[in-house]
Scaffold this motif. Structure first.
Motif, PDB file in Angstrom:
ATOM      1  N   ILE A 239     -82.036  10.675   9.950  1.00 51.75           N
ATOM      2  CA  ILE A 239     -81.301  11.130   8.845  1.00 51.75           C
ATOM      3  C   ILE A 239     -79.733  10.943   9.302  1.00 51.75           C
ATOM      4  CG2 ILE A 239     -83.010  12.393   7.612  1.00 51.75           C
ATOM      5  CD1 ILE A 239     -81.116  15.009   8.517  1.00 51.75           C
ATOM      6  N   SER A 240     -78.909  10.778   8.158  1.00 54.02           N
ATOM      7  CA  SER A 240     -77.410  10.713   8.695  1.00 54.02           C
ATOM      8  C   SER A 240     -76.497  12.074   8.755  1.00 54.02           C
ATOM      9  CB  SER A 240     -76.830   9.695   7.377  1.00 54.02           C
ATOM     10  OG  SER A 240     -76.903  10.338   6.262  1.00 54.02           O
ATOM     11  N   ASP A 241     -77.119  12.958   8.109  1.00 49.92           N
ATOM     12  CA  ASP A 241     -76.351  14.138   7.830  1.00 49.92           C
ATOM     13  C   ASP A 241     -77.346  15.337   8.317  1.00 49.92           C
ATOM     14  OD1 ASP A 241     -74.485  16.188   7.507  1.00 49.92           O
ATOM     15  OD2 ASP A 241     -73.996  15.721   5.727  1.00 49.92           O
ATOM     16  N   TYR A 242     -77.390  15.550   9.626  1.00 45.71           N
ATOM     17  CA  TYR A 242     -78.029  16.881  10.270  1.00 45.71           C
ATOM     18  C   TYR A 242     -77.484  17.998  10.015  1.00 45.71           C
ATOM     19  CZ  TYR A 242     -81.516  14.374  13.373  1.00 45.71           C
ATOM     20  OH  TYR A 242     -82.694  13.666  13.878  1.00 45.71           O
ATOM     21  N   VAL A 243     -76.258  18.062   9.930  1.00 42.93           N
ATOM     22  CA  VAL A 243     -75.516  19.242   9.541  1.00 42.93           C
ATOM     23  C   VAL A 243     -75.959  19.945   8.012  1.00 42.93           C
ATOM     24  CG1 VAL A 243     -73.270  20.629   9.093  1.00 42.93           C
ATOM     25  CG2 VAL A 243     -73.507  18.806  10.916  1.00 42.93           C
ATOM     26  N   LYS A 244     -75.856  18.965   7.269  1.00 42.18           N
ATOM     27  CA  LYS A 244     -76.281  19.327   5.789  1.00 42.18           C
ATOM     28  C   LYS A 244     -77.862  19.744   5.711  1.00 42.18           C
ATOM     29  CE  LYS A 244     -76.511  17.771   1.130  1.00 42.18           C
ATOM     30  NZ  LYS A 244     -76.498  16.563   0.141  1.00 42.18           N
ATOM     31  N   PHE A 245     -78.744  19.091   6.594  1.00 46.75           N
ATOM     32  CA  PHE A 245     -80.026  19.174   6.716  1.00 46.75           C
ATOM     33  C   PHE A 245     -80.070  20.894   7.370  1.00 46.75           C
ATOM     34  CE2 PHE A 245     -83.997  19.823   9.094  1.00 46.75           C
ATOM     35  CZ  PHE A 245     -84.984  19.285   8.339  1.00 46.75           C
ATOM     36  N   THR A 246     -79.400  21.040   8.448  1.00 49.25           N
ATOM     37  CA  THR A 246     -79.824  22.633   8.928  1.00 49.25           C
ATOM     38  C   THR A 246     -79.226  23.501   7.993  1.00 49.25           C
ATOM     39  OG1 THR A 246     -77.728  22.288  10.101  1.00 49.25           O
ATOM     40  CG2 THR A 246     -79.657  21.849  11.339  1.00 49.25           C
ATOM     41  N   LYS A 247     -78.257  23.205   7.237  1.00 50.58           N
ATOM     42  CA  LYS A 247     -77.581  24.245   6.433  1.00 50.58           C
ATOM     43  C   LYS A 247     -78.740  24.704   5.199  1.00 50.58           C
ATOM     44  CE  LYS A 247     -73.189  24.562   7.547  1.00 50.58           C
ATOM     45  NZ  LYS A 247     -73.098  24.556   9.039  1.00 50.58           N
ATOM     46  N   ILE A 248     -79.247  23.578   4.815  1.00 51.95           N
ATOM     47  CA  ILE A 248     -80.225  23.580   3.507  1.00 51.95           C
ATOM     48  C   ILE A 248     -81.666  24.068   4.127  1.00 51.95           C
ATOM     49  CG2 ILE A 248     -81.425  22.405   1.657  1.00 51.95           C
ATOM     50  CD1 ILE A 248     -79.366  20.764   1.505  1.00 51.95           C
ATOM     51  N   VAL A 249     -81.967  23.616   5.189  1.00 47.78           N
ATOM     52  CA  VAL A 249     -83.411  24.020   5.478  1.00 47.78           C
ATOM     53  C   VAL A 249     -83.668  25.094   6.406  1.00 47.78           C
ATOM     54  CG1 VAL A 249     -85.470  22.966   6.662  1.00 47.78           C
ATOM     55  CG2 VAL A 249     -84.046  21.508   5.154  1.00 47.78           C
ATOM     56  N   LYS A 250     -82.506  25.303   7.204  1.00 46.26           N
ATOM     57  CA  LYS A 250     -82.436  26.677   8.246  1.00 46.26           C
ATOM     58  C   LYS A 250     -83.609  26.457   9.085  1.00 46.26           C
ATOM     59  CE  LYS A 250     -79.827  29.493   5.161  1.00 46.26           C
ATOM     60  NZ  LYS A 250     -79.687  28.569   3.764  1.00 46.26           N
ATOM     61  N   ASP A 261     -74.250  11.980  17.366  1.00 44.21           N
ATOM     62  CA  ASP A 261     -73.259  12.220  18.320  1.00 44.21           C
ATOM     63  C   ASP A 261     -73.165  13.707  18.426  1.00 44.21           C
ATOM     64  OD1 ASP A 261     -70.921  12.812  19.935  1.00 44.21           O
ATOM     65  OD2 ASP A 261     -69.763  11.802  18.287  1.00 44.21           O
ATOM     66  N   PRO A 262     -73.686  14.094  19.885  1.00 38.56           N
ATOM     67  CA  PRO A 262     -73.703  15.837  20.207  1.00 38.56           C
ATOM     68  C   PRO A 262     -72.555  16.335  20.076  1.00 38.56           C
ATOM     69  CG  PRO A 262     -74.357  14.366  22.167  1.00 38.56           C
ATOM     70  CD  PRO A 262     -74.264  13.409  20.929  1.00 38.56           C
ATOM     71  N   LYS A 263     -71.489  15.767  20.421  1.00 35.63           N
ATOM     72  CA  LYS A 263     -70.175  16.456  20.565  1.00 35.63           C
ATOM     73  C   LYS A 263     -69.648  16.799  19.120  1.00 35.63           C
ATOM     74  CE  LYS A 263     -67.064  15.501  24.266  1.00 35.63           C
ATOM     75  NZ  LYS A 263     -66.800  14.504  25.274  1.00 35.63           N
ATOM     76  N   ASN A 264     -69.882  15.873  18.418  1.00 33.32           N
ATOM     77  CA  ASN A 264     -69.379  16.167  16.962  1.00 33.32           C
ATOM     78  C   ASN A 264     -70.092  17.074  16.160  1.00 33.32           C
ATOM     79  OD1 ASN A 264     -67.700  15.459  14.838  1.00 33.32           O
ATOM     80  ND2 ASN A 264     -69.288  14.444  14.001  1.00 33.32           N
ATOM     81  N   LEU A 265     -71.334  16.824  16.287  1.00 33.92           N
ATOM     82  CA  LEU A 265     -72.477  17.991  15.736  1.00 33.92           C
ATOM     83  C   LEU A 265     -72.162  19.367  15.976  1.00 33.92           C
ATOM     84  CD1 LEU A 265     -75.415  17.762  14.173  1.00 33.92           C
ATOM     85  CD2 LEU A 265     -76.160  18.213  16.631  1.00 33.92           C
ATOM     86  N   ILE A 266     -71.922  19.638  17.458  1.00 34.32           N
ATOM     87  CA  ILE A 266     -71.824  21.175  17.858  1.00 34.32           C
ATOM     88  C   ILE A 266     -70.720  21.883  17.176  1.00 34.32           C
ATOM     89  CG2 ILE A 266     -70.530  20.595  19.872  1.00 34.32           C
ATOM     90  CD1 ILE A 266     -72.467  22.113  21.478  1.00 34.32           C
ATOM     91  N   LYS A 267     -69.726  20.946  16.679  1.00 38.21           N
ATOM     92  CA  LYS A 267     -68.666  21.620  16.044  1.00 38.21           C
ATOM     93  C   LYS A 267     -69.086  22.299  14.565  1.00 38.21           C
ATOM     94  CE  LYS A 267     -65.509  18.038  17.074  1.00 38.21           C
ATOM     95  NZ  LYS A 267     -64.997  16.744  16.432  1.00 38.21           N
TER      96      LYS A 267
END
Ligand code: CP3
Length: 333
Positions: A239-250, A261-267
């Protein structure tokens, strides 16, 4: 508390527990040996004694922090009554969808069809080899199973528009999957699974209706696992948006693929992370392997992180490279 639980529950950093997706599989000579005399893959998954031996093979060799049961995400369509075969050098091949028949399966029939998986878990639960380790049960996500059930083979070249033409059928299958995946989750937890991982291997193929195919069905299952008091790991590959996924699905933890990109994700992420390393790196050389492993460990130094790959380990991987990987992760301070 197991090392993975420390990561998941205490949010401990710097312990770097490790296991590998598809750790019980074809790169291991002892697995290939068993497979030689067991041509029928589904039967092998349902053979409790051999499945137990295969589950423990990578633990005995590498001492990973978790065992994942030797089974397959396609055991659920099988349990509901769709035929599933694995053809050599071709992959899975599923039978016609007879929805009348599938719709009539009861909870008891389903549990009976897959009872050897639950016995496998309850036998493994008390295994000496798994002391202070997790025992991971799993399911395929509704979208990925829908893809296999309708497409009937791996969608290696993507999905045709035809795939979406029968909306009634799609809705019925999604309902059926929500019901039986919950039963499969409950049965695995009752039998001894300490963590559930949800594999959405084809999530990257979703181009529209993300609520319907990705967020809603996954959230329903994630909430269900949590309600049973067990941590749940999601792997929405591609998927293209892991951040959105984790915010919704938790989920309790997110497994990333190797394109993230792990560096960007972790922010942007405040939950524990698992995985990431491209399994192809295990086919290169030891220097490169070390460099790439250290890259992930450095980035996640102050973040709860479970070492794993960004997809399943490849069958052509040399066992020696896996020993090397484990040593590098274990010796990292
Ligand atoms: O991780 C583990 O060690 C546990 C066991 C496990 C298997 N499959 C065993 C297996 C798990 C967690 C799976 C999940 C699974 N199965 C997924 C999700 C993860 C992923 O890889 O994306 C998917 C999509 C499947 C469906 C499936 N099963 C495929 C596409 C294949 C490959 C078929 C082929 O011929 O290449 C399988 C077969 C399979 N599942 C094998 C194993 C060890 C190989 C079987 C063999 O010996 O031929």
């Amino acid at each position: 508390m197991t090392p993975i639980e420390k990561c998941l529950i205490n949010k401990s950093t710097n312990i770097n527990p490790i296991w590998l997706m598809r750790q019980a599989g074809r790169y291991l000579p002892e697995f290939r040996e068993i497979r030689k005399s067991n041509q029928d893959f589904i039967k092998l998954c349902l053979n409790q004694t051999l499945a137990e031996e295969i589950t423990l093979q990578p633990i005995k060799r590498f001492g990973f922090d978790a065992a994942i049961i030797f089974s397959d995400i396609l055991m659920v369509p099988y349990g509901i009554g769709q035929t599933v075969q694995f053809k050599k050098n071709f992959g899975p091949s599923l039978g016609n969808l007879e929805l009348d028949k599938l719709g009539n399966i009861t909870k008891n029939d389903f549990t009976e069809n897959l009872s050897s998986i639950y016995k496998l878990l309850s036998n493994l639960k008390n295994s000496k080899d798994l002391e202070n380790k997790d025992l991971i049960g799993f399911i395929g996500a509704p979208w990925t199973l829908l893809v296999y059930m309708i497409n009937r083979v791996s969608p290696k070249n993507g999905l045709s528009q035809d795939f979406f033409k029968d909306e009634v059928l799609i809705n019925e299958i999604l309902n059926l999957l929500d019901k039986f995946l919950k039963i499969h989750i409950q049965n695995q937890i009752n039998a001894g699974a300490t963590i559930i991982q949800i594999f959405d291997s084809w999530a990257g193929l979703i181009q529209k209706d993300f609520d319907k195919f990705l967020y809603n069905p996954t959230l329903s299952l994630v909430n269900y696992v949590k309600s049973l008091g067990v941590p749940v790991i999601c792997f929405p590959r591609g998927i293209s948006d892991y951040v959105k996924f984790t915010k919704i699905v938790k989920p309790s933890m997110i497994n990333i693929d190797y394109n993230v990109d792990p560096k960007n994700l972790i922010k942007y992420l405040d939950i524990p992370v698992q995985g990431g390393l491209d399994p192809k790196i295990l086919l290169s050389n030891k220097e490169n392997l070390k460099k790439q492993i250290i890259k992930y460990l450095e980035i996640f130094k102050d973040h709860p992180y479970v070492f794993n790959l960004g997809h399943g380990i490849l069958p052509e991987t040399q066992v020696e490279m896996v020993y090397e990987l484990v040593e590098i992760v274990r010796n990292y301070k």
